[in-house]
Design a protein around this motif. Structure first.
Motif, PDB file in Angstrom:
ATOM      1  N   LEU A 100       0.830  -1.209   0.000  1.00 30.93           N
ATOM      2  CA  LEU A 100       0.000   0.000   0.000  1.00 30.93           C
ATOM      3  C   LEU A 100       0.863   1.258   0.000  1.00 30.93           C
ATOM      4  N   THR A 101       1.904   1.262   0.801  1.00 25.71           N
ATOM      5  CA  THR A 101       2.797   2.423   0.869  1.00 25.71           C
ATOM      6  C   THR A 101       3.503   2.638  -0.466  1.00 25.71           C
ATOM      7  N   ASP A 102       4.049   1.572  -1.023  1.00 21.20           N
ATOM      8  CA  ASP A 102       4.740   1.636  -2.314  1.00 21.20           C
ATOM      9  C   ASP A 102       3.788   2.133  -3.399  1.00 21.20           C
ATOM     10  N   PHE A 103       2.587   1.573  -3.433  1.00 18.08           N
ATOM     11  CA  PHE A 103       1.588   1.969  -4.430  1.00 18.08           C
ATOM     12  C   PHE A 103       1.227   3.441  -4.281  1.00 18.08           C
ATOM     13  N   ALA A 104       0.954   3.877  -3.062  1.00 13.58           N
ATOM     14  CA  ALA A 104       0.591   5.281  -2.829  1.00 13.58           C
ATOM     15  C   ALA A 104       1.724   6.210  -3.242  1.00 13.58           C
ATOM     16  N   GLU A 105       2.944   5.861  -2.896  1.00 13.91           N
ATOM     17  CA  GLU A 105       4.087   6.699  -3.271  1.00 13.91           C
ATOM     18  C   GLU A 105       4.233   6.792  -4.786  1.00 13.91           C
ATOM     19  N   SER A 106       4.033   5.669  -5.475  1.00 12.05           N
ATOM     20  CA  SER A 106       4.152   5.692  -6.936  1.00 12.05           C
ATOM     21  C   SER A 106       3.038   6.522  -7.572  1.00 12.05           C
ATOM     22  N   MET A 107       1.855   6.480  -6.989  1.00 17.51           N
ATOM     23  CA  MET A 107       0.738   7.258  -7.543  1.00 17.51           C
ATOM     24  C   MET A 107       0.914   8.758  -7.298  1.00 17.51           C
ATOM     25  N   LEU A 108       1.616   9.109  -6.243  1.00 13.01           N
ATOM     26  CA  LEU A 108       1.812  10.515  -5.899  1.00 13.01           C
ATOM     27  C   LEU A 108       3.135  11.084  -6.415  1.00 13.01           C
ATOM     28  N   ASP A 109       3.940  10.266  -7.062  1.00 15.96           N
ATOM     29  CA  ASP A 109       5.244  10.688  -7.562  1.00 15.96           C
ATOM     30  C   ASP A 109       5.066  11.676  -8.716  1.00 15.96           C
ATOM     31  N   GLU A 110       5.441  12.912  -8.477  1.00 19.77           N
ATOM     32  CA  GLU A 110       5.249  13.966  -9.480  1.00 19.77           C
ATOM     33  C   GLU A 110       6.154  13.814 -10.698  1.00 19.77           C
ATOM     34  N   SER A 111       7.174  12.972 -10.609  1.00 16.47           N
ATOM     35  CA  SER A 111       8.050  12.771 -11.763  1.00 16.47           C
ATOM     36  C   SER A 111       7.447  11.775 -12.755  1.00 16.47           C
ATOM     37  N   GLN A 112       6.364  11.122 -12.360  1.00 16.96           N
ATOM     38  CA  GLN A 112       5.691  10.152 -13.218  1.00 16.96           C
ATOM     39  C   GLN A 112       4.573  10.837 -14.018  1.00 16.96           C
TER      40      GLN A 112
END
Length: 170
Positions: A100-112
């Motif tokens: 969940l943490t990894d997924f949330a971080e990837s969804m909020l990553d502004e470089s993506q």
């Protein structure tokens, strides 16, 4: 008449340095996602998306048929990216909280690439709506499975995992 080698090299370099069609489409969809998230799909415009992508309004029709097609492609791309990021988090982590943490971080990553909030499926035709619903339902199913695993691991309290998954995705 033969071409000078330097002319051919220059011509080839100018073509290879220009963004290819797929990269340009990705840029258009990224700018559209930002536009839809800020203004909503009913007030966003093709002209604004084209301008943000650095192309003319006429050129945007090379990538999309109309505004409905742009929304559909943007929603589909966002749904597919969400699934890819969720699957990647599942593959990288061992317990549900880490997933969940990894997924949330990837969804909020502004470089993506930007993810469009799927907010108005009624804007799409029925076939397009069904395709997007299928992708979203798969997101819910996979995330609910992560939550169920977390409950079994003793890391997540008992809850309706499908409702929780919908809340997280939303």
């Amino acid at each position: 008449m033969t071409r000078e080698p330097t002319q051919e090299i220059q011509s080839t370099n100018s073509v290879s340095s220009a963004p290819d069609g797929r990269k340009r489409l990705e840029l258009v969809l990224n700018k559209a996602a930002l536009e839809f998230n800020i203004k909503g799909i009913t007030t966003a415009s093709l002209a604004n998306v084209a301008k943000a992508a650095g192309i003319s309004r006429a050129s945007i029709y090379y990538y999309v048929q109309d505004c409905q097609d742009l929304v559909f492609q943007c929603y589909r791309r966002s749904s597919e990216i969400t699934l890819v990021r969720l699957n990647a988090a599942i593959g990288r982590q061992e317990n549900a909280i880490e997933v969940l943490t990894d997924f949330a971080e990837s969804m909020l990553d502004e470089s993506q690439p930007a993810i469009a909030a799927v907010s108005d499926l009624a804007f799409l035709n029925l076939q397009q709506q069904q395709e997007i619903r299928t992708l979203i339902d798969e997101q819910y199913r996979r995330l609910a499975a992560v939550l169920t695993t977390g409950q079994q691991q003793g890391l997540i309290r008992t809850c309706d995992t499908l409702i929780a998954a919908k809340s997280i995705i939303g």
